[in-house]
Scaffold this active site. Structure first.
Site, PDB file in Angstrom:
ATOM      1  N   CYS A   1      -4.995  24.702 -20.380  1.00 25.60           N
ATOM      2  CA  CYS A   1      -4.215  24.362 -19.167  1.00 25.60           C
ATOM      3  C   CYS A   1      -5.163  23.898 -18.314  1.00 25.60           C
ATOM      4  CB  CYS A   1      -3.348  25.415 -18.652  1.00 25.60           C
ATOM      5  SG  CYS A   1      -4.502  26.915 -18.108  1.00 25.60           S
TER       6      CYS A   1
ATOM      7  N   CYS B   1      -7.918  26.100 -16.863  1.00 21.25           N
ATOM      8  CA  CYS B   1      -9.056  25.953 -17.838  1.00 21.25           C
ATOM      9  C   CYS B   1     -10.165  24.811 -17.488  1.00 21.25           C
ATOM     10  CB  CYS B   1      -8.685  25.714 -19.288  1.00 21.25           C
ATOM     11  SG  CYS B   1      -7.777  27.253 -19.805  1.00 21.25           S
TER      12      CYS B   1
ATOM     13  N   CYS C   1      12.058  17.526  -9.047  1.00 21.08           N
ATOM     14  CA  CYS C   1      12.783  17.038  -7.747  1.00 21.08           C
ATOM     15  C   CYS C   1      11.764  16.161  -7.064  1.00 21.08           C
ATOM     16  CB  CYS C   1      13.229  18.169  -7.044  1.00 21.08           C
ATOM     17  SG  CYS C   1      11.731  19.090  -6.468  1.00 21.08           S
TER      18      CYS C   1
ATOM     19  N   CYS D   1       8.240  17.082  -6.195  1.00 23.39           N
ATOM     20  CA  CYS D   1       7.368  16.925  -7.256  1.00 23.39           C
ATOM     21  C   CYS D   1       6.707  15.501  -7.438  1.00 23.39           C
ATOM     22  CB  CYS D   1       7.959  17.093  -8.987  1.00 23.39           C
ATOM     23  SG  CYS D   1       8.688  18.966  -8.769  1.00 23.39           S
TER      24      CYS D   1
ATOM     25  N   ASP E   1      25.829 -21.067  -7.295  1.00 20.59           N
ATOM     26  CA  ASP E   1      25.201 -22.338  -7.031  1.00 20.59           C
ATOM     27  C   ASP E   1      25.774 -23.310  -8.274  1.00 20.59           C
ATOM     28  OD1 ASP E   1      24.202 -21.255  -9.517  1.00 20.59           O
ATOM     29  OD2 ASP E   1      22.578 -22.037  -9.367  1.00 20.59           O
TER      30      ASP E   1
END
Length: 761
Positions: free
Chosen positions: A51, A54, A133, A136, A647
């Site tokens: 993780c 670490c 959310c 974050c 156009d």
């Protein structure tokens, strides 16, 4: 020497090849071994990290060494990049520091040569997981923009997609991924404007010997920087030097080196993104169904069982210190709270660790308050004999409803990404490459993946096939249907030197085209990029919503605490009657339920998700209908539009031709005339031929109220219905029309030029 990594079934093998490129960071050509004077820079393989905490531990251990001036750790690659003074620090000191921190370390081989990095900035695209959310999104964008060398960063919550403009000399894409992961989110690199990575599907690797063969081929291949093979998905990710290799030559060398044993195909990054969306949806559905399966019995025991005497008598039977029903509720809700709901605690801790708050903080806070109070009430009742009501079902059902909302959210993401998927499918999967010698003589044909086309390739496009890339016609003449880009239903004549657009359809003759724009430079890719940018763009109102979302959670928590305090003081002071309290309850529990309600009501907050989802849905639906919307800003300003000016009339067509009127200037019956014309046009693939055939079919078999779908269905069967006449010697005349023989008569159908050339006297 270059360090390569091939991983299969969790094993890692380190290898050396001739060319070198560091996984982390960028290096100047003359300063590979020593930079900034006498400082030295090396890479260390670190195993055991799981993780971001670490990687932070490894960085702290390295920075604590006297003489180390810089240390960067990439969790995903299990690598550490260390800059140090060789007069003060030895290689053994670095490995010992990492091992003392509880991880395994190995110094990787030093490079002897380097590859020059491309000048200027690159635009990299990344998938970012774990965002829930707007808070974050703001956190990730802030982290990215603070990185050295990053010029611009945009993150979209609805697509879990990020786009970063960065200087490859200052920071690598691996460094960007590492920074995102160190912040607690998941990240992976998709692609960048620097074409130095290929993700390939490999068929033929079925044993350890095959794996060693693949490893040997890549190790001896000049220009390969690093590679990673995943045996479960059969995907090979290769980083290479564009100066020595490209995707096509890489595949050719691997297949040639394996003597045809391995078959490789390019993985489209957009297809991989869609598959990730499907995986996310299926994962959320599994979590929701498991949570629902465990939560329904809890509600059943609370609401229904008291009215069923036999079952209720079992639930209230004493089993140790608690009733049987209490044991069952506690067991079921514990699984929901800490196994299924683990993702909320992980996301909440990640947000708090980054100094921010999000919706997961509210979910974790509200459900934890309900769960732990219920546990406390049980234990307190077992000790004192005063039993208070429990609220296990509140925790379980709240997590169930939130997961249901997450599942619906993932479905919405998947559906809105269909627009990009359909645009990608417009391009053909393969192309026919003409192989020529040095003199320009055609030696043969070869079918290749369309993603492997290179500028300058001569491609053969057969009638009815899609043009695989933007380019110029170098041989042949044909009509091309370009309605997918222009909206014009009339096919466009293409002759030598005419430009063609990838994804458009060749209608008649064969063409040889020279590709001049491939990959992200094609018109179709730019349209896809425009849709992506539009889906990621933020409307002005969303900036305000993001600001509110950033302070929303602290405000809700504050309001919940004020609610708790207000109701408790009001009850203590006698401001409301005691009869309002539930049985065996008190003022604190009564007030706590109101506070939890405030948090619970705020949990499924759509504030940070509503605007980006609306923009994404609008741009996706627009793209499906041929309308390209340049982001949320354009959508927000559209409310002020009073008039729309087009156009030309071609802009408003349906993309296909239809017959409006048929006139006969001779004595021939119109029915017979249309039957004759339809019989001839039935053998043609031209859009005008199809329109004539549909009109003739409608004239013969249907009334005015029939739908075009009925006509088209009948046309599909009409060749076998016997109403068309027999045709012989049919031939198409590109640019003019068709000719054939019907019942021995020569029939010409075409434009004025064809009729003038074949005037009947």
């Amino acid at each position: 020497m270059r360090n390569l990594q091939l991983t299969a079934k969790g094993s890692s093998v380190a290898m050396d090849t001739r060319e070198e490129e560091r996984l982390l960071g960028s290096y100047d050509e003359e300063n590979f071994e020593q930079i900034s004077g006498n400082f030295r820079r090396i890479q260390v393989s670190v195993t055991g990290m799981t993780c971001a905490a670490c990687s932070n531990s490894v960085e702290s251990a390295l920075m604590s060494i006297n003489g180390v001036v810089k240390a960067s750790v990439a969790l995903l690659q299990n690598r550490a990049d260390v800059t140090f003074d060789p007069a003060l620090v030895k290689d053994e000191d670095i490995t010992n520091a990492i091992e003392n921190a509880g991880f395994d370390a190995e110094i990787l081989s030093e490079p002897r040569t380097s590859c020059t990095k491309p000048d200027g900035t690159l635009v990299g695209q990344f998938t970012i997981g774990g965002m829930t959310c707007a808070a974050c999104v703001n956190s990730v964008e802030g982290i990215l923009r603070a990185l050295p060398g990053v010029k611009k960063a945009v993150v979209a919550l609805a697509t879990s997609f990020g786009e970063v403009e960065y200087d490859p000399i200052a920071i690598s894409k691996e460094g960007i991924v590492s920074a995102i992961e160190d912040a607690g989110f998941e990240a992976s690199f998709i692609q960048s404007t620097g074409q130095d990575k290929a993700v390939l599907g490999v068929n033929g690797v079925s044993s350890a010997m095959d794996l060693q063969l693949l490893e040997g081929i890549l190790c001896n291949l000049k220009g390969v920087r690093q590679f990673h093979f995943e045996r479960t998905s059969k995907e090979l990710e290769v980083h290479f030097d564009p100066a020595f290799l490209n995707s096509r030559s890489l595949i050719d060398e691997i297949e040639r080196g394996s003597y045809g044993k391995f078959k490789l195909l390019v993985k489209n990054p957009y297809t991989r993104m869609v598959s990730k969306d499907l995986e996310e949806s299926s994962k959320m559905f599994r979590l929701f169904t498991a949570c629902l399966f465990l939560s329904v019995p809890v509600i059943f025991m609370r609401v229904v069982c008291p009215h069923i005497p036999f079952i209720y008598s079992l639930l209230i039977r004493r089993c140790g210190p608690f009733q049987m029903g209490d044991w069952l509720k506690w067991a079921l809700v514990t699984i929901v709270q800490f196994v299924i709901g683990k993702r909320f605690y992980v996301a909440a801790s990640r947000a708090l660790r980054n100094g921010s708050t999000n919706m997961d903080v509210l979910v974790a806070l509200g459900t934890s308050a309900s769960y732990f109070y219920s546990v406390y009430a049980l234990l307190y009742g077992a000790i004192t004999g005063f039993w208070s009501p429990t609220y296990f079902e509140t925790s379980a059902m709240l997590i169930t409803f939130v997961l249901f909302g997450k599942y619906l959210e993932s479905l919405a993401k998947g559906k809105t990404s269909d627009a990009i998927k359909k645009l990608v499918e417009l391009a053909p999967a393969t192309a026919v490459l003409l192989v020529k010698d040095k003199g320009g003589k055609i030696l043969g044909e070869r079918e290749i993946d369309a993603l492997l086309i290179q500028p300058g390739d001569i491609l053969k496009v057969l009638p009815g096939a899609k043009i695989p890339a933007d380019g110029l016609v170098v041989w042949g003449s044909s009509y091309v249907n370009e309605s997918m880009v222009t909206g014009e239903s009339d096919p466009v004549l293409k002759e030598v030197i005419s430009s063609v657009i990838g994804g458009t359809i060749n209608l008649h003759g064969s063409l040889h085209i020279q590709a001049n724009k491939v990959g992200s430079n094609t018109v179709l890719s730019q349209i896809i990029s425009l849709v992506e940018t539009a889906q990621m763009s933020k409307a002005p109102i969303q900036k305000f919503a993001d600001f509110i979302a950033s302070i929303f959670v602290p405000v809700v928590v504050t309001l919940a605490l004020l609610t708790l305090l207000g109701w408790y003081l009001a009850g203590f002071l006698g401001s409301y009657p005691k009869e309002w309290l539930p049985e065996n309850s008190n003022y604190f529990i009564f007030s706590l339920m109101f506070a939890i309600s405030v948090v619970v009501i705020a949990c499924p907050c759509a504030l940070g998700l509503a605007t980006p989802t609306a923009v994404m849905v609008a741009t996706g639906i627009g793209a499906n209908n041929g309308v390209l919307i340049k982001g949320g800003d354009a959508l927000e300003r559209a409310q002020k539009v009073n008039y729309v000016v087009f156009d030309k009339t071609g802009t408003l067509t349906q993309g296909r031709a239809t017959v409006t009127t048929a006139k006969v200037f001779s004595g021939k019956d119109r029915s017979e005339f249309l039957k004759l014309v339809a019989s001839a046009e039935a053998s043609s693939e031209h859009p005008l031929a199809k329109a004539i055939l549909e009109y003739a079919c409608h004239f013969h078999f249907f009334d005015e109220g029939s739908t075009m779908k009925d006509v088209q269905n009948h046309v599909l069967k009409s060749k076998f219905s016997g109403w068309l006449l027999g045709v012989s010697d049919f031939s198409a005349l590109p640019g003019r029309g068709i000719q054939c023989f019907i019942d021995g008569k020569h029939v010409l159908i075409g434009n004025r030029k064809l009729m003038t050339e074949n005037q009947i006297r």
